[in-house]
Design a protein around this motif. Structure first.
Motif, PDB file in Angstrom:
ATOM      1  N   THR A 207      38.178  26.431  34.638  1.00 51.86           N
ATOM      2  CA  THR A 207      38.419  27.855  34.418  1.00 51.86           C
ATOM      3  C   THR A 207      37.613  28.319  33.219  1.00 51.86           C
TER       4      THR A 207
ATOM      5  N   THR B 126      37.116  31.461  30.787  1.00 53.26           N
ATOM      6  CA  THR B 126      37.859  32.656  30.387  1.00 53.26           C
ATOM      7  C   THR B 126      37.025  33.505  29.441  1.00 53.26           C
TER       8      THR B 126
ATOM      9  N   VAL C  30      36.956  28.886  38.399  1.00 54.50           N
ATOM     10  CA  VAL C  30      37.641  30.175  38.293  1.00 54.50           C
ATOM     11  C   VAL C  30      37.072  30.918  37.086  1.00 54.50           C
TER      12      VAL C  30
END
Length: 255
Positions: A16, A18, A53
């Motif tokens: 992920t 961010t 992600v």
């Protein structure tokens, strides 16, 4: 953690990334645009990572590019660091999912569209504002948007610069799924877990072919991978035996 940066966490087979810039609603700074390709290269080289992600911190995906770096972006045109980062994300060999809350505008929408899938929370807002600023949206970005939502919707977004809500984004194909905020993370975890468990040969080949990055020789190479890897035999055996398949193919690199 600095005020403006990209962070990476890896949980099992899913990485992920961010976006974190709370003072500017997660706007992408020049340093962050430069950081993204470096992070992607590292994750692409990690065989344990099977899906990526991209999300934003604090309930906001990304409000765009930090226009404090406007001169640098204008001088570079389609060779800008923002376009370079977007192209690297679009070309990332593994499946990518944008998990979207809040604002997904300008450079944020640019990054979301470069992902393979976009899953949004109710209340998210989308927009492409260059007409409000007198900018020409990069050609690769414009073409990618038009392929995703169709020419008419792309023109509407580009001509008006207006924001659209998540429901309309779902209707026009900008978003693949729309969920309540409290279910977004759970759904993203579920879909990435499914993708990570599938044949990575199938997934990687499908991504190249759908994105029109595989010529005839490359498609022949993919079929040869199927014959030589035993992946299809394992998949059929697992189906006949009613058990989860044990897929083991890993990308050897381009021929």
């Amino acid at each position: 953690m600095s005020d403006a940066e990209l962070t990476v966490t890896v949980t099992g087979p899913v990485a992920t990334v961010t976006i974190h810039n709370p003072a500017r609603r997660n706007a992408m700074t020049a340093a962050m645009w430069r950081q993204l390709p470096v992070l992607l290269d590292g994750l692409a080289a990690d065989p344990a990572v099977r899906a990526l992600v991209l999300t934003g911190a604090g309930g906001t995906f990304c409000a765009g590019a930090d226009l404090g770096d406007l001169d640098e972006l204008l001088d570079a045109g389609d060779a800008s660091i923002a376009v370079t980062a977007e192209e690297r994300l679009a070309g990332f060999a593994k499946p990518t999912v944008a998990a979207i809350e809040g604002a997904c505008v300008g450079g944020g929408c640019q990054l979301a569209v470069a992902c393979d899938l976009r899953i949004a929370a109710e209340g998210a807002r989308f927009g492409v504002p260059p007409a409000r600023l007198g900018l020409v949206y990069p050609a690769p970005t414009t073409r990618r948007l038009a392929r995703l939502v169709g020419p008419a919707t792309a023109k509407y977004l580009l001509f008006t610069g207006e924001l659209i809500d998540a429901e309309r984004a779902l209707r026009v194909g900008l978003v693949d799924e729309l969920l309540p905020v409290d279910r977004l993370a759970e759904r993203v975890d579920a879909i990435t877990a499914v993708v990570a468990a599938r044949s990575q040969l199938t997934v990687a080949a499908a991504k190249e072919i759908v994105d029109d990055r595989a010529d005839d020789a490359r498609i022949d190479w993919w079929h040869r991978q199927v014959r030589e890897s035993g992946e299809a035999r394992e998949g059929v055996a697992a189906a006949n035996e009613r058990r989860p398949p044990r897929f083991g193919w890993a990308p050897p690199g381009r021929p």
